[in-house]
Design a protein around this motif. Structure first.
Motif, PDB file in Angstrom:
ATOM      1  N   TRP A 199      36.731  38.709  44.646  1.00  0.00           N
ATOM      2  CA  TRP A 199      36.563  38.585  46.096  1.00  0.00           C
ATOM      3  C   TRP A 199      37.905  38.755  46.796  1.00  0.00           C
ATOM      4  O   TRP A 199      38.028  39.503  47.773  1.00  0.00           O
ATOM      5  CB  TRP A 199      35.950  37.226  46.429  1.00  0.00           C
ATOM      6  N   GLU A 200      38.928  38.074  46.287  1.00  0.00           N
ATOM      7  CA  GLU A 200      40.256  38.152  46.894  1.00  0.00           C
ATOM      8  C   GLU A 200      40.859  39.553  46.728  1.00  0.00           C
ATOM      9  O   GLU A 200      41.530  40.066  47.623  1.00  0.00           O
ATOM     10  CB  GLU A 200      41.188  37.109  46.270  1.00  0.00           C
ATOM     11  N   ALA A 201      40.635  40.171  45.565  1.00  0.00           N
ATOM     12  CA  ALA A 201      41.184  41.511  45.327  1.00  0.00           C
ATOM     13  C   ALA A 201      40.563  42.528  46.283  1.00  0.00           C
ATOM     14  O   ALA A 201      41.265  43.368  46.867  1.00  0.00           O
ATOM     15  CB  ALA A 201      40.933  41.925  43.875  1.00  0.00           C
ATOM     16  N   HIS A 202      39.250  42.456  46.448  1.00  0.00           N
ATOM     17  CA  HIS A 202      38.586  43.382  47.373  1.00  0.00           C
ATOM     18  C   HIS A 202      38.970  43.082  48.818  1.00  0.00           C
ATOM     19  O   HIS A 202      39.079  44.010  49.643  1.00  0.00           O
ATOM     20  CB  HIS A 202      37.074  43.312  47.193  1.00  0.00           C
ATOM     21  N   ALA A 203      39.175  41.799  49.134  1.00  0.00           N
ATOM     22  CA  ALA A 203      39.613  41.450  50.488  1.00  0.00           C
ATOM     23  C   ALA A 203      40.988  42.045  50.775  1.00  0.00           C
ATOM     24  O   ALA A 203      41.247  42.550  51.877  1.00  0.00           O
ATOM     25  CB  ALA A 203      39.643  39.930  50.653  1.00  0.00           C
ATOM     26  N   LEU A 204      41.881  41.999  49.778  1.00  0.00           N
ATOM     27  CA  LEU A 204      43.196  42.607  49.944  1.00  0.00           C
ATOM     28  C   LEU A 204      43.070  44.115  50.141  1.00  0.00           C
ATOM     29  O   LEU A 204      43.751  44.704  50.991  1.00  0.00           O
ATOM     30  CB  LEU A 204      44.066  42.308  48.718  1.00  0.00           C
ATOM     31  N   GLN A 205      42.178  44.738  49.383  1.00  0.00           N
ATOM     32  CA  GLN A 205      41.975  46.180  49.537  1.00  0.00           C
ATOM     33  C   GLN A 205      41.455  46.513  50.938  1.00  0.00           C
ATOM     34  O   GLN A 205      41.905  47.481  51.567  1.00  0.00           O
ATOM     35  CB  GLN A 205      40.986  46.689  48.488  1.00  0.00           C
ATOM     36  N   ASN A 206      40.537  45.701  51.447  1.00  0.00           N
ATOM     37  CA  ASN A 206      40.005  45.943  52.788  1.00  0.00           C
ATOM     38  C   ASN A 206      41.082  45.772  53.851  1.00  0.00           C
ATOM     39  O   ASN A 206      41.146  46.535  54.825  1.00  0.00           O
ATOM     40  CB  ASN A 206      38.834  44.991  53.069  1.00  0.00           C
TER      41      ASN A 206
END
Length: 326
Positions: A281-288
């Motif tokens: 979740w955090e990794a995808h949030a960083l990507q977004n």
């Protein structure tokens, strides 16, 4: 990723290198207050980094024993691991003292401030390497000793001397040294290796880049100033975040292999799923956020960095607890 040669500003690094050398050799570092000197030598070992190494060593010993391992063995393994990693870190500071003098985040290291001379640092690092290898070999076993020495040499020679200033893949392959404690912890108990420590080795291998790249994103100006081609220096935040997501998915998938192979049970699986899900979740949030950065969105890259430490701590605590719940 193609290799990139480091090119510090003309004269800057060599001047700093000379200045640090003069501080160490000609100034009276030995005349500093005793307490400050002791603190400086401890700082050479990078204690906060070693905490993480021990977090991945001790729980693996519980898994290998399927219970509580001999506590004397645990103590000796921890002491040997601290001395080995501390020696590697001291030698890293000796080699990198030129660029440390130019980077904000490393400007207070003992060699830069002159609290410890380069000669003292080199002798200190070599002494710790020798003592740790002998301690492992004579009190634990020689398999653990050679694994420990191999990790030290890999970090100093392969990462620090060869990869760090030449390629953006430095932290990917250099991170192998940080994976070795899981092998050492297992071998300390069993005097052998099997698939369980290899899987955990791979977990740390795939954990290291998405753990370190967010920090590199935060301080990439430091690395750019001294010509160290960390991935965030030569690639956009969007590209780095995409790589973080890829490594994160592989890491979580690998972490789940222990259970079907029979090494762990329901408790570890539950923690690995929940902690891994939150990581993704955090990794995808960083990507977004990286994709939206052009609109002025804040990157908040340190959120994933801090969570990465919590993640690996939870995962390895679960490894230690799981044998008691099966």
């Amino acid at each position: 990723m193609t290799a990139v040669e480091s090119r510090p500003a003309d004269g800057g690094t060599s001047h700093a290198f000379k200045a640090v050398g003069e501080l160490g050799e000609s100034k009276s570092s030995s005349h500093r207050p005793f307490g400050a000197r002791v603190k400086a030598f401890v700082a050479l070992t990078k204690p906060r980094i070693i905490e993480l190494l021990l977090i991945t060593t001790v729980p693996v010993m519980f898994l290998a024993e399927q219970g509580v391992p001999d506590l004397t063995l645990v103590l000796l393994t921890c002491v040997g691991g601290y001395l080995s990693a501390g020696g590697a870190n001291a030698l890293n500071m000796y080699i990198d003292r030129d660029i440390d003098a130019l980077m904000d985040r490393t400007s207070q290291r003992p060699l830069v401030t002159g609290m410890v001379s380069p000669r003292e640092c080199l002798a200190f690092g070599i002494t710790l390497a020798v003592v740790s290898t002998l301690l492992f070999g004579l009190t634990v076993n020689w398999l653990s000793a050679w694994l420990s020495l191999g990790a030290l040499l890999f970090y100093v020679v392969v990462y620090t001397m060869i990869l760090k200033r030449r390629t953006a893949q430095n932290i990917v392959w250099g991170g192998i040294a940080g994976c070795m404690p899981v092998l050492i912890g297992w071998s300390a108990v069993t005097d052998s290796l099997t698939w369980a420590p290899v899987i955990l080795f791979l977990v740390i291998f795939f954990w290291t880049p998405p753990h370190y790249w967010p920090l590199s994103m935060k301080v990439k100006e430091d690395y750019a100033r001294v010509g160290v081609p960390m991935l965030p220096v030569i690639a956009s935040n969007k590209t780095v975040a995409k790589q973080i997501v890829v490594y994160s998915w592989v890491m979580v998938a690998v972490s789940l292999l222990l259970t079907p192979l029979g090494y762990t049970g329901w408790f570890y699986t539950l923690v690995a799923l929940v902690a891994g899900g939150w990581w993704l979740w955090e990794a995808h949030a960083l990507q977004n956020r990286a994709k939206a950065e052009v609109t002025g969105a804040k990157l908040k890259e340190m959120r994933l960095f801090h969570w990465s430490i919590t993640y690996v701590s939870l995962l390895f605590v679960a490894i230690a607890v799981d044998p008691f719940l099966r």
